[in-house]
Design a protein around this motif. Structure first.
Motif: not given
Length: 294
Positions: A62, A65, A101, A105
């Motif tokens: 996470l 990203c 993002t 993810t």
């Protein structure tokens, strides 16, 4: 707290930053591409290599990203690199985070846990783009107030990020102590490799030394606070936020050390020194039209 940080970013973005994008499109495109390829791949690979427990592996993916962190602009300045390019890259990667993002993810961590990409997209819009846009609007309609607030924005951002990350670390100290060296090694390896590959890839692309340093810093430093906020909002296991919180300290330490080394060795064409003073310029109507370091 993250919204306050992003509001501060909106207060400091200038029209000249967008002009820099138009003047050096190849560098901006390359920097954004490196941000969203090198770090996500590293996050996934490091988690696999060190066999991290699932929540830590997901948290590492996470944060890898997430877009570049706003502290990268200060580190770039200290390193005698290209500050205008750094600001442009941070701005572009932050805007792109709304899509990249959540999507990255979901792609990389989806095999480990369920990832609600649309919900993450909405959260990113709320905590990143909305406050940044508000900061831009304040520049337009309340320039004098912005001129007063802008010098304090970096300090407020640092305090907010520190509070966010300290809260996560404090709440999960037992798990962090249990994970011990493997978790710290994973986060350290993620950022060290990010700095190194950002520089090496820029060199292969033929960019000048100041640009290589800028790319290295932009790739290696992440918006870790965004990772913490998304982890808390969209993943049931609280340990998912822990790598993001540790990341905030790790990339700052590595980035600051690297900047110190680079500052002692100015790139070709750089001035011998800088005072660190910022001058704000206003037009005849009192509107702020720019700011530049001396």
């Amino acid at each position: 707290a993250l919204a306050v940080t992003m509001l501060g970013m909106g207060l400091t973005i200038r029209a000249s930053d967008f002009a820099a994008v138009a003047q050096t499109p190849s560098k901006v495109v390359a920097g954004a591409a490196l941000q969203y390829t090198i770090m996500p791949m590293l996050g996934y690979a490091v988690g696999k290599l060190l066999a991290l427990p699932t929540p830590f592996a997901v948290g590492l993916i996470l944060v890898s990203c997430c877009p570049g962190g706003t502290a990268s602009n200060v580190v770039t300045y200290i390193a005698r690199a290209n500050v205008a390019l750094s600001v442009a890259l941070t701005t572009i990667s932050t805007a792109a985070a709304v899509v990249f993002t959540p999507a990255l993810t979901a792609q990389l961590a989806g095999a480990l846990v369920a990832v609600d990409a649309p919900a993450m997209l909405l959260s990113t819009l709320q905590v990143v783009l909305a406050p940044t846009a508000a900061g831009l609007a304040l520049q337009r309609f309340a320039p004098r107030a912005v001129a007063v607030a802008t010098p304090f924005s970096p300090l407020v951002a640092v305090v907010c990020v520190a509070l966010i990350c300290a809260s996560i670390i404090g709440q999960n100290q037992a798990a962090i102590l249990t994970a011990g060296g493997s978790l710290l090694a994973a986060v350290c390896l993620l950022h060290t490799a990010g700095f190194a590959l950002g520089y090496a890839t820029s060199r292969l692309l033929g960019f000048d030394e100041a640009t290589r340093r800028t790319m290295s810093i932009e790739v290696g430093m992440q918006n870790s606070a965004l990772g913490v906020v998304l982890a808390k909002a969209h993943f049931s296991n609280p340990l998912t936020a822990v790598p993001c919180a540790i990341s905030a300290t790790m990339h700052s330490v590595i980035g600051s050390g690297l900047a110190g080394l680079w500052r002692a060795s100015p790139p070709p064409g750089a001035s011998a020194g800088t005072s660190g003073t910022v001058v704000y310029r206003f037009d005849d109507d009192g509107n702020m039209i720019g700011a530049c370091p001396l």
